[in-house]
Design a protein around this motif. Structure first.
Motif, PDB file in Angstrom:
ATOM      1  N   ILE A 126      -2.525   0.711  -5.471  1.00 55.33           N
ATOM      2  CA  ILE A 126      -1.913   0.989  -4.167  1.00 55.33           C
ATOM      3  C   ILE A 126      -2.982   0.962  -3.078  1.00 55.33           C
ATOM      4  N   GLY A 127      -4.127   1.586  -3.364  1.00 56.81           N
ATOM      5  CA  GLY A 127      -5.210   1.592  -2.397  1.00 56.81           C
ATOM      6  C   GLY A 127      -5.708   0.191  -2.090  1.00 56.81           C
ATOM      7  N   ARG A 128      -5.824  -0.652  -3.104  1.00 53.79           N
ATOM      8  CA  ARG A 128      -6.256  -2.037  -2.871  1.00 53.79           C
ATOM      9  C   ARG A 128      -5.272  -2.785  -1.983  1.00 53.79           C
ATOM     10  N   ALA A 129      -3.993  -2.579  -2.243  1.00 52.26           N
ATOM     11  CA  ALA A 129      -2.976  -3.254  -1.438  1.00 52.26           C
ATOM     12  C   ALA A 129      -3.027  -2.792   0.012  1.00 52.26           C
ATOM     13  N   ARG A 130      -3.614  -1.621   0.244  1.00 51.26           N
ATOM     14  CA  ARG A 130      -3.678  -1.065   1.598  1.00 51.26           C
ATOM     15  C   ARG A 130      -5.062  -1.222   2.226  1.00 51.26           C
ATOM     16  N   GLY A 131      -5.933  -2.016   1.581  1.00 51.85           N
ATOM     17  CA  GLY A 131      -7.222  -2.331   2.173  1.00 51.85           C
ATOM     18  C   GLY A 131      -8.394  -1.555   1.650  1.00 51.85           C
ATOM     19  N   LEU A 280       3.929   0.004   3.120  1.00 50.56           N
ATOM     20  CA  LEU A 280       3.034   1.158   3.155  1.00 50.56           C
ATOM     21  C   LEU A 280       2.085   1.035   4.333  1.00 50.56           C
ATOM     22  N   PRO A 281       1.808   2.140   5.037  1.00 48.18           N
ATOM     23  CA  PRO A 281       0.798   2.075   6.095  1.00 48.18           C
ATOM     24  C   PRO A 281      -0.576   1.819   5.494  1.00 48.18           C
ATOM     25  N   PRO A 282      -1.477   1.183   6.245  1.00 48.05           N
ATOM     26  CA  PRO A 282      -2.791   0.839   5.686  1.00 48.05           C
ATOM     27  C   PRO A 282      -3.676   2.056   5.462  1.00 48.05           C
ATOM     28  N   LEU A 468       5.625  -0.427  -6.807  1.00 47.33           N
ATOM     29  CA  LEU A 468       6.746  -1.365  -6.840  1.00 47.33           C
ATOM     30  C   LEU A 468       7.250  -1.628  -5.420  1.00 47.33           C
ATOM     31  N   ARG A 469       7.310  -0.585  -4.616  1.00 46.98           N
ATOM     32  CA  ARG A 469       7.722  -0.759  -3.226  1.00 46.98           C
ATOM     33  C   ARG A 469       6.751  -1.668  -2.485  1.00 46.98           C
ATOM     34  N   GLU A 470       5.475  -1.502  -2.737  1.00 45.58           N
ATOM     35  CA  GLU A 470       4.469  -2.331  -2.088  1.00 45.58           C
ATOM     36  C   GLU A 470       4.586  -3.790  -2.522  1.00 45.58           C
ATOM     37  N   ARG A 471       4.823  -4.018  -3.795  1.00 39.97           N
ATOM     38  CA  ARG A 471       4.827  -5.390  -4.322  1.00 39.97           C
ATOM     39  C   ARG A 471       6.148  -6.125  -4.062  1.00 39.97           C
TER      40      ARG A 471
END
Length: 591
Positions: A126-131, A280-282, A468-471
Motif C-alpha cells: 500500500i505504501g509503495r502504491a502511495r509513493g 488512496l491519498p498519497p 484491493l481498493r488501490e489496485r
C-alpha cells in the motif's frame, strides 16, 4: 447479510509471486495467507536468516519480510515457540488458571507473527502504491509475544492493583453425566438467575460475579467451590433448563475430532469487493505507510479495538466512536492517571468522538464521518448494523470507496452457535483441547487468545481490502471472526486427526521445569533431553547455564509481568506513554 456485488474473486495479490526462505516454522503460515490473497508460489530459496518471504512481479518489487524468532530479545534467549512463550510472559498468563506457568500446546506466537509479517507486506505494498519506497519489513516472534500480552503487561505495571486478586481457578464446569461446558453472560442479573435456577443461593452466586466478569482481564477466575460442586450434582439437561430460564449462554466443549465432521472456511476472512471507489491519498512515509488514511472504529472489548490500533501503528488516523459519556472501560482498574492501563494498551493514540448511534441524529453524524473515512470497523452483536441502517450497503451508499470491516464471533457460519465470545469459541471449536497437551483435561485458556488473534486477522484483512481498493478501484467489505482465528490455530491438530494420528500434543508438552527460585523452558526440539532432576537445587540462572552447557536451548520463564520492564531481555524494548502506562514496541520495522 447483504454483500456488494462482485464480478470475480477478491485477490489483492493477483499477478504477484512469492518466494520463501529459511525456517518453514516461520514462513509456512505467511506463505499460506499470501497465497489465499492471490499470490503465486514460486518455491523456496536459500537464506542466511531465520526466515524470509519475498513478493515479486509488480511495480518496483521485490518486497521482503524478514522474520526472526528474536527481534528485540537476545537471540540465545528466544529460539522457538516454546522459549518465546516463556520469555514474553505468555506462559505466565496462560498458566494463571493453574497457578504455575504453562506453555500453550499450539504454536500461538508463530501464528501471530506470521499475521504480523503479512500485515507488514500488505502495508508495504500500500505504501509503495502511495509513493513510499518500502523495500523490507522486519518482525519477530518475540514482538508478537509482547503484543499478545500487552494488556496484561500494562495492567501489571500500572499505579494501582487489579480489581480482583489473582488466584488459580475458573471454568469450565462438569455435570454429573460428564458434560464439560462453558457458561457466558455479560449481565450480572442473568448470572445470578442461572445459578439460582440450579439451586445456588443468590448471595453466593452474586459474590462470584466479579471474579467471573474480570476473567477476561486477569486470565484467572477463582470461583466458590460450591458452584462447581452444584453443577457436578446435576445432569446436563438440568443445566440447559437453567440456562433457558435465565438467558445464560452455554457451550459444551467440542473435541477436535468433532470438528472434523463440520465444514471449515478456507481463509480466516472474506473480502467482498464493491463497484466503485476513491483512490488512496498519497503518502511517502516509509515507517507509516497508512499515513493520511482515516479509520473509524466502533468497537468494544478487544477484537475490533485491537484491529484499529494496529492500523494506527501503521500510520492511520484512528477515530474511535464511543457512546455518550465515553467508553465505560476507560476507568477499568488498574489505572495510570485517570485512564485504565488495559484500555490504553488497545486505544493509545486514537481520537474519540461520542455518538449515540441509537438515535437518528447520532446515525446521521456517523454517516457524515463515514463520508471522509477510508475504513469503518466494528464488532457489534449480529444484526445490530442492519437494524440501525449502518451495514455495508448503507454506508457504501454514502462513501463508495469505503473498506467496511466487521469483526464478529461466528461469521454467521455455525447455526445455533452460543454467544460469540473468546472462551465460548474456544470451547465450541476444540481449541480448549488443542491448547492443552494429552494428560490434561481440555479447558479453554483464560488468556484472550482469540480476541487478540482475531483482532490481528481483522487488521490483516482490512489491509488486504485497502490494497484491493488501490489496485482495482473498488470499495470492499471485509469479514473476519473469532471462529476464523480458532480455525487457524486448530488446523495443524485437525490435520493430525484427519490422518488418524493423535491430534493433541504429548503429555507434558511445553511444561516448564522448576528451579530453586523459578522456572526454565527448554526449546521444543531439546525438551526430550532435559532432565528436571538435574536442575534440583539450581537457581534459574544456573539452570539455564547448565542446560546450555549440555547443548540445549533454554531460557528463564517470566513469572511476574511487573518485573519484565527490568528484565535484561526486554529492557530496551519497553517504554511508557504520556500517561505513564507501559507500552510494547511497534511490531514491524520498515526500511
Amino acid at each position: 447479510m447483504a454483500h456488494p456485488a462482485t464480478a470475480r474473486a477478491a485477490h489483492p495479490l493477483a499477478g504477484i509471486g512469492l518466494r520463501t526462505a529459511g525456517s518453514p516454522a516461520l514462513t509456512t503460515a505467511v506463505a499460506h495467507h499470501l497465497a489465499l490473497l492471490g499470490a503465486a508460489d514460486l518455491g523456496s530459496a536459500a537464506s542466511d536468516g531465520p526466515g524470509a518471504v519475498s513478493l515479486t512481479g509488480a511495480g518496483g518489487l521485490p518486497l521482503t519480510a524478514a522474520i526472526a524468532w528474536a527481534a528485540v530479545a537476545p537471540a540465545d534467549e528466544v529460539t522457538d515457540e516454546a522459549t518465546a512463550q516463556a520469555a514474553t510472559g505468555v506462559a505466565c498468563v496462560h498458566g494463571r488458571r493453574s497457578g504455575e506457568p504453562r506453555g500453550l500446546a499450539v504454536d500461538y506466537l508463530t501464528t501471530a507473527c506470521a499475521v504480523l509479517a503479512v500485515q507488514g507486506l500488505l502495508a508495504g505494498l500500500i505504501g509503495r502504491a502511495r509513493g513510499s519506497a518500502v523495500e523490507t519489513v522486519r518482525t519477530g516472534v518475540d514482538l508478537a509475544g509482547l503484543l499478545s500480552v500487552g494488556q496484561y503487561l500494562a495492567a501489571a505495571n500500572a499505579e494501582d492493583d487489579e480489581a480482583v486478586p489473582f488466584a488459580p481457578g475458573g471454568p469450565p464446569f462438569t455435570t454429573a453425566d460428564g458434560v464439560c461446558f462453558e457458561v457466558e453472560t455479560l449481565d450480572p442479573a442473568v448470572w445470578v438467575a442461572f445459578w439460582q435456577a440450579l439451586g445456588v443461593a443468590g448471595r453466593l452466586a452474586g459474590s462470584a460475579w466479579r471474579s467471573f466478569q474480570f476473567r477476561y482481564a486477569t486470565a484467572c477466575s477463582p470461583l466458590p467451590e460450591e458452584l462447581r460442586a452444584r453443577v457436578h450434582a446435576v445432569d446436563w439437561e438440568s443445566v440447559r433448563r437453567a440456562a433457558k430460564e435465565s438467558g445464560a449462554s452455554l457451550c459444551a466443549l467440542r473435541s477436535l475430532r468433532d470438528r472434523l465432521a463440520e465444514p471449515r472456511a478456507r481463509a480466516p476472512w472474506r473480502l467482498s469487493p464493491g463497484l466503485a471507489a476513491l483512490p488512496l491519498p498519497p503518502s511517502a512515509e516509509i515507517a507509516r505507510p497508512l499515513a493520511g488514511l482515516t479509520v473509524l472504529e466502533a468497537g468494544r472489548r478487544i477484537q475490533a479495538p485491537l484491529a484499529a490500533y494496529v492500523l494506527g501503528l501503521l500510520g492511520a488516523d484512528v477515530v474511535r466512536i464511543e457512546p455518550p459519556g465515553g467508553d465505560p472501560l476507560r476507568g477499568m482498574p488498574p489505572t495510570c492517571g485517570d485512564l485504565s492501563a488495559r484500555w490504553l494498551a488497545l486505544n493509545r493514540g486514537k481520537r474519540a468522538v461520542e455518538i449515540d448511534i441509537k438515535s437518528a441524529a447520532g446515525r446521521a453524524e456517523l454517516r457524515d464521518l463515514v463520508r471522509g473515512a477510508d475504513v469503518f470497523v466494528h464488532n457489534w452483536a449480529p444484526g445490530t448494523a442492519e437494524r440501525l441502517g449502518l451495514d455495508d450497503g448503507d454506508l457504501s451508499a454514502v462513501n463508495p470507496g469505503l473498506v467496511y470491516a466487521y469483526t464478529s464471533g461466528w461469521a454467521g457460519r455455525l447455526p445455533g452457535a452460543p454467544l460469540g465470545t473468546d472462551f465460548m469459541v474456544q470451547a465450541r471449536t476444540g481449541l480448549g483441547e488443542a491448547v492443552r497437551p494429552a494428560g490434561e483435561p481440555p479447558a479453554p485458556s483464560l488468556m484472550t487468545l482469540l480476541d487478540v488473534l482475531g483482532g490481528l486477522l481483522g487488521a490483516e484483512a482490512i489491509l488486504a481490502g485497502l490494497l484491493l481498493r488501490e489496485r482495482e478501484g473498488r470499495g470492499v467489505r471485509v469479514d473476519s471472526s473469532l471462529l476464523g482465528a480458532a480455525e487457524t490455530l486448530t488446523e495443524p491438530a485437525l490435520r493430525r486427526a484427519a490422518s488418524g494420528a493423535d491430534p493433541r500434543s504429548p503429555a507434558g508438552f511445553r511444561r516448564p521445569l522448576p528451579t530453586a527460585d523459578g522456572w526454565v523452558a527448554v526449546a521444543d526440539d531439546c525438551a526430550g533431553q532435559a532432565n528436571a532432576a538435574a536442575l534440583t537445587g539450581l537457581d534459574t540462572a544456573g539452570a539455564v547455564t547448565s542446560l546450555r552447557r549440555r547443548g540445549l536451548r533454554a531460557t528463564a520463564v517470566t513469572t511476574a509481568l511487573d518485573r519484565l520492564p527490568s528484565d535484561p531481555r526486554f529492557t530496551s524494548a519497553l517504554t511508557r506513554d504520556e500517561h505513564g502506562a507501559l507500552a510494547v514496541p511497534v511490531p514491524w520495522r520498515f526500511a
